[in-house]
Design a protein around this motif. Structure first.
Motif, PDB file in Angstrom:
ATOM      1  N   TRP A  92       0.831  -1.204   0.000  1.00 34.91           N
ATOM      2  CA  TRP A  92       0.000   0.000   0.000  1.00 34.91           C
ATOM      3  C   TRP A  92       0.868   1.257   0.000  1.00 34.91           C
ATOM      4  CZ3 TRP A  92      -5.370  -0.093  -0.221  1.00 34.91           C
ATOM      5  CH2 TRP A  92      -6.021   1.122  -0.018  1.00 34.91           C
ATOM      6  N   ILE A  93       1.882   1.258   0.864  1.00 32.45           N
ATOM      7  CA  ILE A  93       2.765   2.416   0.969  1.00 32.45           C
ATOM      8  C   ILE A  93       3.621   2.557  -0.287  1.00 32.45           C
ATOM      9  CG2 ILE A  93       4.728   3.364   2.249  1.00 32.45           C
ATOM     10  CD1 ILE A  93       3.498   2.022   4.756  1.00 32.45           C
ATOM     11  N   ALA A  94       4.108   1.428  -0.822  1.00 30.06           N
ATOM     12  CA  ALA A  94       4.943   1.467  -2.024  1.00 30.06           C
ATOM     13  C   ALA A  94       4.201   2.060  -3.208  1.00 30.06           C
ATOM     14  CB  ALA A  94       5.428   0.057  -2.363  1.00 30.06           C
ATOM     15  N   ARG A  95       2.880   1.937  -3.182  1.00 30.03           N
ATOM     16  CA  ARG A  95       2.076   2.440  -4.298  1.00 30.03           C
ATOM     17  C   ARG A  95       1.444   3.801  -3.996  1.00 30.03           C
ATOM     18  NH1 ARG A  95      -0.602  -3.457  -5.916  1.00 30.03           N
ATOM     19  NH2 ARG A  95       1.348  -4.602  -5.639  1.00 30.03           N
ATOM     20  N   GLY A  96       1.968   4.467  -2.970  1.00 29.12           N
ATOM     21  CA  GLY A  96       1.579   5.853  -2.727  1.00 29.12           C
ATOM     22  C   GLY A  96       0.450   6.086  -1.753  1.00 29.12           C
ATOM     23  N   GLY A  97      -0.018   5.049  -1.074  1.00 31.11           N
ATOM     24  CA  GLY A  97      -1.118   5.217  -0.139  1.00 31.11           C
ATOM     25  C   GLY A  97      -0.661   5.530   1.282  1.00 31.11           C
ATOM     26  N   GLU A  98      -1.589   6.012   2.087  1.00 31.25           N
ATOM     27  CA  GLU A  98      -1.345   6.224   3.510  1.00 31.25           C
ATOM     28  C   GLU A  98      -1.913   5.031   4.276  1.00 31.25           C
ATOM     29  OE1 GLU A  98      -1.920  10.162   5.271  1.00 31.25           O
ATOM     30  OE2 GLU A  98      -2.607  10.809   3.298  1.00 31.25           O
ATOM     31  N   PHE A  99      -1.229   4.634   5.338  1.00 27.87           N
ATOM     32  CA  PHE A  99      -1.594   3.398   6.027  1.00 27.87           C
ATOM     33  C   PHE A  99      -1.335   3.536   7.521  1.00 27.87           C
ATOM     34  CE2 PHE A  99      -0.798  -0.744   7.835  1.00 27.87           C
ATOM     35  CZ  PHE A  99      -1.628  -1.631   7.159  1.00 27.87           C
ATOM     36  N   LEU A 100      -2.278   3.034   8.328  1.00 30.15           N
ATOM     37  CA  LEU A 100      -2.055   2.919   9.771  1.00 30.15           C
ATOM     38  C   LEU A 100      -2.767   1.675  10.273  1.00 30.15           C
ATOM     39  CD1 LEU A 100      -0.870   4.167  12.392  1.00 30.15           C
ATOM     40  CD2 LEU A 100      -3.123   5.177  12.781  1.00 30.15           C
ATOM     41  N   LEU A 101      -2.050   0.875  11.040  1.00 32.84           N
ATOM     42  CA  LEU A 101      -2.620  -0.288  11.711  1.00 32.84           C
ATOM     43  C   LEU A 101      -2.761   0.041  13.191  1.00 32.84           C
ATOM     44  CD1 LEU A 101      -3.458  -3.273  11.935  1.00 32.84           C
ATOM     45  CD2 LEU A 101      -1.045  -3.874  12.019  1.00 32.84           C
ATOM     46  N   VAL A 102      -3.978   0.019  13.692  1.00 35.77           N
ATOM     47  CA  VAL A 102      -4.256   0.253  15.110  1.00 35.77           C
ATOM     48  C   VAL A 102      -4.636  -1.094  15.714  1.00 35.77           C
ATOM     49  CG1 VAL A 102      -5.691   1.478  16.782  1.00 35.77           C
ATOM     50  CG2 VAL A 102      -5.109   2.564  14.593  1.00 35.77           C
ATOM     51  N   THR A 103      -3.930  -1.512  16.748  1.00 35.76           N
ATOM     52  CA  THR A 103      -4.270  -2.800  17.355  1.00 35.76           C
ATOM     53  C   THR A 103      -4.657  -2.635  18.817  1.00 35.76           C
ATOM     54  OG1 THR A 103      -3.535  -5.076  17.733  1.00 35.76           O
ATOM     55  CG2 THR A 103      -1.852  -3.345  17.983  1.00 35.76           C
ATOM     56  N   GLN A 104      -5.651  -3.409  19.216  1.00 38.50           N
ATOM     57  CA  GLN A 104      -6.042  -3.488  20.620  1.00 38.50           C
ATOM     58  C   GLN A 104      -5.202  -4.528  21.353  1.00 38.50           C
ATOM     59  OE1 GLN A 104     -10.268  -4.076  19.158  1.00 38.50           O
ATOM     60  NE2 GLN A 104     -10.695  -2.982  21.046  1.00 38.50           N
ATOM     61  N   ASN A 105      -4.431  -5.287  20.599  1.00 39.21           N
ATOM     62  CA  ASN A 105      -3.643  -6.374  21.181  1.00 39.21           C
ATOM     63  C   ASN A 105      -2.365  -5.843  21.826  1.00 39.21           C
ATOM     64  OD1 ASN A 105      -5.582  -8.068  20.118  1.00 39.21           O
ATOM     65  ND2 ASN A 105      -4.404  -8.499  18.271  1.00 39.21           N
ATOM     66  N   VAL A 106      -1.967  -6.482  22.907  1.00 34.94           N
ATOM     67  CA  VAL A 106      -0.752  -6.062  23.610  1.00 34.94           C
ATOM     68  C   VAL A 106       0.438  -6.948  23.263  1.00 34.94           C
ATOM     69  CG1 VAL A 106      -2.026  -4.997  25.508  1.00 34.94           C
ATOM     70  CG2 VAL A 106      -1.370  -7.412  25.676  1.00 34.94           C
ATOM     71  N   ASP A 107       0.239  -7.938  22.395  1.00 35.19           N
ATOM     72  CA  ASP A 107       1.349  -8.794  21.970  1.00 35.19           C
ATOM     73  C   ASP A 107       2.164  -8.086  20.883  1.00 35.19           C
ATOM     74  OD1 ASP A 107       0.366  -9.531  19.207  1.00 35.19           O
ATOM     75  OD2 ASP A 107      -1.302 -10.335  20.376  1.00 35.19           O
ATOM     76  N   ASN A 108       3.274  -8.708  20.487  1.00 38.43           N
ATOM     77  CA  ASN A 108       4.167  -8.105  19.489  1.00 38.43           C
ATOM     78  C   ASN A 108       4.146  -8.845  18.155  1.00 38.43           C
ATOM     79  OD1 ASN A 108       5.432 -10.479  20.176  1.00 38.43           O
ATOM     80  ND2 ASN A 108       7.363  -9.541  20.842  1.00 38.43           N
ATOM     81  N   LEU A 109       3.064  -9.563  17.876  1.00 40.93           N
ATOM     82  CA  LEU A 109       3.035 -10.406  16.683  1.00 40.93           C
ATOM     83  C   LEU A 109       2.949  -9.605  15.383  1.00 40.93           C
ATOM     84  CD1 LEU A 109       0.859 -13.410  17.918  1.00 40.93           C
ATOM     85  CD2 LEU A 109       3.353 -13.131  17.911  1.00 40.93           C
ATOM     86  N   HIS A 110       2.307  -8.450  15.408  1.00 39.76           N
ATOM     87  CA  HIS A 110       2.285  -7.615  14.206  1.00 39.76           C
ATOM     88  C   HIS A 110       3.705  -7.171  13.847  1.00 39.76           C
ATOM     89  CE1 HIS A 110      -1.938  -7.296  13.291  1.00 39.76           C
ATOM     90  NE2 HIS A 110      -2.246  -6.841  14.492  1.00 39.76           N
ATOM     91  N   GLU A 111       4.460  -6.726  14.848  1.00 33.08           N
ATOM     92  CA  GLU A 111       5.842  -6.307  14.593  1.00 33.08           C
ATOM     93  C   GLU A 111       6.697  -7.466  14.104  1.00 33.08           C
ATOM     94  OE1 GLU A 111       4.614  -3.669  18.164  1.00 33.08           O
ATOM     95  OE2 GLU A 111       4.054  -5.584  17.294  1.00 33.08           O
ATOM     96  N   THR A 112       6.523  -8.622  14.734  1.00 31.89           N
ATOM     97  CA  THR A 112       7.302  -9.786  14.344  1.00 31.89           C
ATOM     98  C   THR A 112       7.030 -10.164  12.890  1.00 31.89           C
ATOM     99  OG1 THR A 112       7.225 -10.600  16.618  1.00 31.89           O
ATOM    100  CG2 THR A 112       7.832 -12.186  14.925  1.00 31.89           C
ATOM    101  N   ALA A 113       5.795  -9.951  12.455  1.00 30.79           N
ATOM    102  CA  ALA A 113       5.432 -10.267  11.064  1.00 30.79           C
ATOM    103  C   ALA A 113       5.954  -9.230  10.077  1.00 30.79           C
ATOM    104  CB  ALA A 113       3.914 -10.388  10.934  1.00 30.79           C
ATOM    105  N   GLY A 114       6.330  -8.048  10.591  1.00 32.23           N
ATOM    106  CA  GLY A 114       6.881  -7.029   9.709  1.00 32.23           C
ATOM    107  C   GLY A 114       6.107  -5.731   9.637  1.00 32.23           C
TER     108      GLY A 114
END
Length: 236
Positions: free
Chosen positions: A80-102
């Motif tokens: 999404w970002i590479a193609r010029g879009g704006e992006f934000l992921l908001v998580t209610q989770n307190v784990d770090n799995l989103h970061e681990t995935a990249g």
């Protein structure tokens, strides 16, 4: 692909990675009393018990791995970002799995289990595997003031000003694996819709907020999210 995309994720995204949810009928708060473990008052009265509870949760993260939903969202962000879009992921989770995935453009509105915060000077840092009331804050030297960097009951979620500004300017909002019952996150879809965004819900079942969404996709996050990402990328 272009536009401004905001994604909200809840416990349903991490459940398939073996991390217990909190509010389901068999979730963590059905087995433990949150009043004794997840309030500032509980921490002040029984810090050893609170630390023991969160140390156990932190230990669970050691073996947890991102599932296909986490990985697909990281892929979507990069594309999404590479193609010029704006992006934000908001998580209610307190784990770090989103970061681990990249995932990189990420806000933890309920805090992070892997971090700690000083109640005296408010400095934050990476938490050790075992956090205790005997530990000393490296920033101010206070002892017994380090707590999990978690938003407890009665506390305000983090970075709300940023989140609302993003919701009010996005043109696509996607809610994934969240019950839609806990505010303020439960109201995000309405804020986005009022701002003119298309709203999509991905969940195991419909929620109280389902009528707000334009589109619903039912299924496990590990299956429904990659399918959504594939379709979204193919449309570019």
């Amino acid at each position: 692909m272009s536009g401004h995309l905001v994604i909200l994720t809840g416990a349903g995204v991490s459940a398939e990675s073996g991390l217990g949810t909190f509010r389901d009928t068999d979730g963590i708060w059905s087995k433990f009393d949150w009043r004794e473990l997840a309030t500032p008052e509980a921490f002040a009265a029984k810090p050893h018990e609170v630390h023991a509870f969160y140390n156990a949760r932190r230990k669970n993260l050691v073996t947890a791995r991102p599932n296909a939903a986490h990985q697909a969202l990281a892929e979507l962000e990069a594309a999404w970002i590479a193609r010029g879009g704006e992006f934000l992921l908001v998580t209610q989770n307190v784990d770090n799995l989103h970061e681990t995935a990249g995932s990189e453009r990420l806000v933890h509105m309920h805090g992070e289990l892997s971090r700690m915060r000083c109640t005296n000077c408010h400095a934050t840092g990476e938490a050790p595997k075992e956090l205790s009331s005997l530990d000393t804050c490296s920033a101010c030297g206070s002892t017994g003031t380090l707590r999990p960097h978690i938003v407890w009951f009665g506390e305000m979620p983090l970075q709300m000003e940023l989140i609302y500004s993003q919701l009010e300017s996005c043109n696509l909002f996607v809610s994934i694996g969240t019950s839609g019952t806990v505010y303020p996150a439960a109201g995000f879809s309405q804020v986005a819709r009022d701002a003119g965004a298309r709203c999509i819900e991905i969940n195991l079942e419909e929620t109280d907020m389902s009528p707000v969404f334009h589109e619903h996709r039912l299924g496990k996050a590990s299956e429904a999210v990659p399918a959504f990402v594939r379709e979204t990328l193919a449309q570019s």
